[in-house]
Motif scaffolding. Sequence first.
Motif, PDB file in Angstrom:
ATOM      1  N   VAL A 258      -2.552   8.139   1.508  1.00 27.70           N
ATOM      2  CA  VAL A 258      -3.415   7.735   0.394  1.00 27.70           C
ATOM      3  C   VAL A 258      -3.669   6.236   0.430  1.00 27.70           C
ATOM      4  O   VAL A 258      -4.816   5.772   0.308  1.00 27.70           O
ATOM      5  CB  VAL A 258      -2.803   8.155  -0.958  1.00 27.70           C
ATOM      6  CG1 VAL A 258      -3.684   7.669  -2.113  1.00 27.70           C
ATOM      7  CG2 VAL A 258      -2.630   9.659  -1.022  1.00 27.70           C
ATOM      8  N   ASP A 259      -2.597   5.455   0.595  1.00 26.70           N
ATOM      9  CA  ASP A 259      -2.776   4.005   0.628  1.00 26.70           C
ATOM     10  C   ASP A 259      -3.565   3.564   1.859  1.00 26.70           C
ATOM     11  O   ASP A 259      -4.351   2.618   1.794  1.00 26.70           O
ATOM     12  CB  ASP A 259      -1.425   3.303   0.602  1.00 26.70           C
ATOM     13  CG  ASP A 259      -0.775   3.330  -0.778  1.00 26.70           C
ATOM     14  OD1 ASP A 259      -1.500   3.562  -1.767  1.00 26.70           O
ATOM     15  OD2 ASP A 259       0.444   3.117  -0.875  1.00 26.70           O
ATOM     16  N   CYS A 260      -3.353   4.238   2.979  1.00 22.73           N
ATOM     17  CA  CYS A 260      -4.109   3.926   4.185  1.00 22.73           C
ATOM     18  C   CYS A 260      -5.591   4.237   3.978  1.00 22.73           C
ATOM     19  O   CYS A 260      -6.467   3.438   4.349  1.00 22.73           O
ATOM     20  CB  CYS A 260      -3.548   4.719   5.369  1.00 22.73           C
ATOM     21  SG  CYS A 260      -4.232   4.253   6.977  1.00 22.73           S
ATOM     22  N   ALA A 261      -5.870   5.376   3.368  1.00 23.65           N
ATOM     23  CA  ALA A 261      -7.261   5.754   3.092  1.00 23.65           C
ATOM     24  C   ALA A 261      -7.917   4.742   2.157  1.00 23.65           C
ATOM     25  O   ALA A 261      -9.084   4.356   2.344  1.00 23.65           O
ATOM     26  CB  ALA A 261      -7.317   7.151   2.475  1.00 23.65           C
ATOM     27  N   ARG A 262      -7.183   4.296   1.157  1.00 21.56           N
ATOM     28  CA  ARG A 262      -7.725   3.313   0.216  1.00 21.56           C
ATOM     29  C   ARG A 262      -8.007   1.987   0.910  1.00 21.56           C
ATOM     30  O   ARG A 262      -9.063   1.372   0.693  1.00 21.56           O
ATOM     31  CB  ARG A 262      -6.744   3.102  -0.932  1.00 21.56           C
ATOM     32  CG  ARG A 262      -7.152   2.003  -1.916  1.00 21.56           C
ATOM     33  CD  ARG A 262      -6.144   1.900  -3.053  1.00 21.56           C
ATOM     34  NE  ARG A 262      -6.489   0.865  -4.009  1.00 21.56           N
ATOM     35  CZ  ARG A 262      -5.864  -0.315  -4.092  1.00 21.56           C
ATOM     36  NH1 ARG A 262      -4.839  -0.594  -3.276  1.00 21.56           N
ATOM     37  NH2 ARG A 262      -6.235  -1.205  -4.999  1.00 21.56           N
ATOM     38  N   LEU A 263      -7.064   1.510   1.722  1.00 18.01           N
ATOM     39  CA  LEU A 263      -7.250   0.245   2.424  1.00 18.01           C
ATOM     40  C   LEU A 263      -8.514   0.274   3.270  1.00 18.01           C
ATOM     41  O   LEU A 263      -9.332  -0.649   3.228  1.00 18.01           O
ATOM     42  CB  LEU A 263      -6.040  -0.059   3.307  1.00 18.01           C
ATOM     43  CG  LEU A 263      -6.131  -1.374   4.096  1.00 18.01           C
ATOM     44  CD1 LEU A 263      -5.955  -2.564   3.164  1.00 18.01           C
ATOM     45  CD2 LEU A 263      -5.095  -1.418   5.215  1.00 18.01           C
ATOM     46  N   PHE A 264      -8.691   1.351   4.042  1.00 10.47           N
ATOM     47  CA  PHE A 264      -9.869   1.458   4.892  1.00 10.47           C
ATOM     48  C   PHE A 264     -11.144   1.566   4.069  1.00 10.47           C
ATOM     49  O   PHE A 264     -12.166   0.966   4.412  1.00 10.47           O
ATOM     50  CB  PHE A 264      -9.743   2.649   5.835  1.00 10.47           C
ATOM     51  CG  PHE A 264      -9.085   2.310   7.141  1.00 10.47           C
ATOM     52  CD1 PHE A 264      -9.844   1.852   8.205  1.00 10.47           C
ATOM     53  CD2 PHE A 264      -7.724   2.445   7.312  1.00 10.47           C
ATOM     54  CE1 PHE A 264      -9.254   1.530   9.411  1.00 10.47           C
ATOM     55  CE2 PHE A 264      -7.114   2.129   8.509  1.00 10.47           C
ATOM     56  CZ  PHE A 264      -7.879   1.664   9.563  1.00 10.47           C
ATOM     57  N   ALA A 265     -11.105   2.317   2.990  1.00  9.34           N
ATOM     58  CA  ALA A 265     -12.301   2.461   2.162  1.00  9.34           C
ATOM     59  C   ALA A 265     -12.719   1.118   1.573  1.00  9.34           C
ATOM     60  O   ALA A 265     -13.906   0.756   1.592  1.00  9.34           O
ATOM     61  CB  ALA A 265     -12.055   3.475   1.049  1.00  9.34           C
ATOM     62  N   LEU A 266     -11.767   0.360   1.058  1.00  6.04           N
ATOM     63  CA  LEU A 266     -12.084  -0.949   0.502  1.00  6.04           C
ATOM     64  C   LEU A 266     -12.643  -1.887   1.566  1.00  6.04           C
ATOM     65  O   LEU A 266     -13.639  -2.595   1.333  1.00  6.04           O
ATOM     66  CB  LEU A 266     -10.836  -1.567  -0.131  1.00  6.04           C
ATOM     67  CG  LEU A 266     -10.341  -0.920  -1.429  1.00  6.04           C
ATOM     68  CD1 LEU A 266      -8.968  -1.472  -1.810  1.00  6.04           C
ATOM     69  CD2 LEU A 266     -11.338  -1.154  -2.568  1.00  6.04           C
ATOM     70  N   ALA A 267     -12.010  -1.916   2.729  1.00  2.00           N
ATOM     71  CA  ALA A 267     -12.472  -2.804   3.804  1.00  2.00           C
ATOM     72  C   ALA A 267     -13.871  -2.431   4.268  1.00  2.00           C
ATOM     73  O   ALA A 267     -14.727  -3.307   4.487  1.00  2.00           O
ATOM     74  CB  ALA A 267     -11.488  -2.764   4.974  1.00  2.00           C
ATOM     75  N   GLU A 268     -14.132  -1.131   4.413  1.00  2.13           N
ATOM     76  CA  GLU A 268     -15.421  -0.699   4.958  1.00  2.13           C
ATOM     77  C   GLU A 268     -16.562  -0.888   3.964  1.00  2.13           C
ATOM     78  O   GLU A 268     -17.676  -1.266   4.354  1.00  2.13           O
ATOM     79  CB  GLU A 268     -15.346   0.766   5.399  1.00  2.13           C
ATOM     80  CG  GLU A 268     -14.290   1.068   6.466  1.00  2.13           C
ATOM     81  CD  GLU A 268     -14.604   0.489   7.841  1.00  2.13           C
ATOM     82  OE1 GLU A 268     -15.718  -0.033   8.033  1.00  2.13           O
ATOM     83  OE2 GLU A 268     -13.731   0.568   8.726  1.00  2.13           O
ATOM     84  N   ILE A 269     -16.326  -0.648   2.676  1.00  3.25           N
ATOM     85  CA  ILE A 269     -17.420  -0.852   1.727  1.00  3.25           C
ATOM     86  C   ILE A 269     -17.675  -2.342   1.514  1.00  3.25           C
ATOM     87  O   ILE A 269     -18.824  -2.752   1.299  1.00  3.25           O
ATOM     88  CB  ILE A 269     -17.199  -0.115   0.379  1.00  3.25           C
ATOM     89  CG1 ILE A 269     -15.962  -0.606  -0.357  1.00  3.25           C
ATOM     90  CG2 ILE A 269     -17.142   1.385   0.604  1.00  3.25           C
ATOM     91  CD1 ILE A 269     -15.779   0.029  -1.737  1.00  3.25           C
ATOM     92  N   ALA A 270     -16.622  -3.162   1.591  1.00  6.75           N
ATOM     93  CA  ALA A 270     -16.823  -4.614   1.507  1.00  6.75           C
ATOM     94  C   ALA A 270     -17.632  -5.099   2.700  1.00  6.75           C
ATOM     95  O   ALA A 270     -18.560  -5.905   2.557  1.00  6.75           O
ATOM     96  CB  ALA A 270     -15.480  -5.330   1.435  1.00  6.75           C
TER      97      ALA A 270
END
Length: 417
Positions: A258-270
Amino acid sequence: MKMKTFLATKSPFLIIAALAVCVGTARADVIMDWNAKADAIAAEKKVLPVPQARTMSMLHVAMFEAVNAIERRYTPYKLDLVADRSTSKEAAAATAAYNILLTIYPDQKSALDAALLASLSGIQDSDGKANGIELGKIAASGVIALRKDDGSDAQETYRPYTAPGVYVPTVVPIATTAGATSPWVMTSVSQFRPAPPPALDSETWTKDVNEIREVGARNSTTRTAEQTAIGRFWFLVGPPSFNPIVRQVASAKHMDVVDCARLFALAEIAANDAIVAVFDAKYHYNFWRPMTAIRNADITHNPMTTREASWLPLGETPMHPEYPCAHCIISASVSTVLRSIAADEIELSMISPTAPGVTRKWSKIQDYSDEVANARIYAGFHYRFSAEVGKDMGRKIGDLTVRTQLRGLEARADPKQ
């Protein structure tokens, strides 16, 4: 399993580094595996940075929405999905990724089918697995619907500047319509549009164009061997230039799925918003590149900047306007997200296909971002003021992303958030 879908009314290369894996939490491998698969497909198909960034952001938002629905640890992006805790996160993430990539790359169905089979084969057959597969399909469908009319298919209509009958180069610049794409986080593509570049008789312009004339020239005698290697290293652009960094950060922090998915999602949308913002600004100002400026310095009437008729940069100048620096804004947005989530001091390393045999290492995430900005000066592509403006835009976008997106559930109940 109970699941509901609700769309909010508010609008919204061969792999270039060894794949870092979450050694502490094997389940998070599914996030990074599909990140790497998407990079590999884009490399094989020679996808340009703008459409690849869109794909990566959709991919990772879908995976996040899917796995987060099972624990509801964070606020969702736009989807409201609820699943039983027995639902397989790995199956949900893999299926969400598969359906996003299949939609964008339908010609890759055979390879994607094999990749999905490999992801699911290690999961025991059960209701949890079946429910995870269904959840992943729903998450992907929701994200696809969100981005259906995001402007990414705007028709290219760039008009070369010329006089009747006068030849101009016929190569169309890239990403002329990127600024028409809806952002994930910003309220508008011009939210962080910077002030205009400095006047051509200003102290800043004089200093920075003369700097790049010396250090960025192909035959420079002042650029060091290491600076040359750095400049060539960061000819690498787009998601492949930062995804290996994100994977290493996730690994270093032993993140679960979950935390890995969140980190990637935040980085990619930024990163996606950074690309949209920078191309909006680039085509708004249409500012000339160093090669153009230095070869035409006589027309600026600035006695402190002399014309050099045969000046060439270290590399081939990217085919879009100069101001601001795109590589700088993207690396700054991603590094701001990473530093906010994982702190700054992490040992990182990376290789690049554009600088064979070179390995770059950093002990701080900020050092990686700063190197990218300097590299564009060493390469002869960007003035220092453009790099600094790009970094500032990127920090603002990264900060906005972390402050407003995928927050802990306590943020939903806090009226100040």
